[in-house]
Design a protein around this motif. Structure first.
Motif, PDB file in Angstrom:
ATOM      1  N   ILE A   3     -41.065 112.754  60.169  1.00 34.31           N
ATOM      2  CA  ILE A   3     -40.671 113.993  59.483  1.00 34.31           C
ATOM      3  C   ILE A   3     -40.274 113.687  58.041  1.00 34.31           C
ATOM      4  O   ILE A   3     -40.687 114.397  57.111  1.00 34.31           O
ATOM      5  CB  ILE A   3     -39.542 114.701  60.253  1.00 34.31           C
ATOM      6  N   TRP A  34     -38.088 111.242  63.715  1.00 35.60           N
ATOM      7  CA  TRP A  34     -37.435 111.589  62.447  1.00 35.60           C
ATOM      8  C   TRP A  34     -38.052 110.857  61.268  1.00 35.60           C
ATOM      9  O   TRP A  34     -38.156 111.421  60.173  1.00 35.60           O
ATOM     10  CB  TRP A  34     -35.929 111.313  62.533  1.00 35.60           C
ATOM     11  N   ARG A  77     -32.774 112.810  55.189  1.00 30.66           N
ATOM     12  CA  ARG A  77     -32.859 114.101  55.893  1.00 30.66           C
ATOM     13  C   ARG A  77     -31.679 115.007  55.556  1.00 30.66           C
ATOM     14  O   ARG A  77     -31.846 116.216  55.387  1.00 30.66           O
ATOM     15  CB  ARG A  77     -32.929 113.866  57.408  1.00 30.66           C
ATOM     16  N   ASN A 109     -43.370 112.959  56.011  1.00 28.56           N
ATOM     17  CA  ASN A 109     -44.094 114.195  55.681  1.00 28.56           C
ATOM     18  C   ASN A 109     -43.397 114.980  54.577  1.00 28.56           C
ATOM     19  O   ASN A 109     -44.044 115.606  53.748  1.00 28.56           O
ATOM     20  CB  ASN A 109     -44.254 115.082  56.921  1.00 28.56           C
ATOM     21  N   GLU A 110     -42.080 114.960  54.577  1.00 27.78           N
ATOM     22  CA  GLU A 110     -41.334 115.679  53.540  1.00 27.78           C
ATOM     23  C   GLU A 110     -41.503 115.037  52.165  1.00 27.78           C
ATOM     24  O   GLU A 110     -41.421 115.711  51.155  1.00 27.78           O
ATOM     25  CB  GLU A 110     -39.842 115.749  53.904  1.00 27.78           C
TER      26      GLU A 110
END
Length: 158
Positions: A152, A149, A34, A155-156
């Motif tokens: 996320i 998280w 991240r 998905n990224e």
């Protein structure tokens, strides 16, 4: 003012932990993915946070890092000290001895400068101590945690 990168990264890790859904532990790879940091460097930052007691390491299949204190109790000073240590901000070297000739002037001016810098440092640390990280979050963000998280990150990657 440029913020030391490790201070900012430590703050981001703590904020991510505070907002993690159901306050589940997060692996270091989630932070490195991240925040765009290497896994080795992320582990170095995480180690400092664990050593300071702000974060704890949870072992096991679903282990990782988890906040060790309520986010309401974590100040910017706590994060600064965990990442930057206990070092003083300012230290006076012996360059004044090489710049001025009269030793009484040198010592007098060094004292004035040292006193001024000590006051600035004290003010800086008092300011950090008065700011709680929870002030950066909405209540709903951290009461039960609502951000997944890992989802996320997944998905990224797609």
């Amino acid at each position: 003012m440029k913020v030391p990168p490790i201070f900012e990264q430590s703050m981001c890790i703590i904020l991510m932990l505070a907002t993690e859904k159901n306050h589940q532990p997060l692996s270091a790879s989630v932070f490195s993915d991240r925040l765009g940091l290497s896994k080795t460097y992320t582990q170095k930052v995480a180690s400092k946070l664990v050593k300071s007691g702000l974060v704890k390491s949870v072992a096991g299949k679903y282990g990782g890092l988890q906040l060790n204190r309520r986010i309401d109790d974590v100040t910017l000073l706590d994060v600064y000290r965990s990442s930057a240590g206990q070092e003083k901000l300012f230290t006076i070297t012996d360059l004044a001895d090489k710049t001025f000739i009269d030793s009484t002037v040198i010592h007098s001016k060094q004292r004035i400068l040292s006193d001024s810098l000590a006051k600035a440092e004290q003010s800086f640390f008092e300011s950090l101590a008065s700011f709680r990280l929870s002030e950066l979050l909405e209540d709903r963000d951290y009461q039960d945690g609502y951000i997944d998280w890992e989802a996320i990150i997944e998905n990224e990657r797609r």
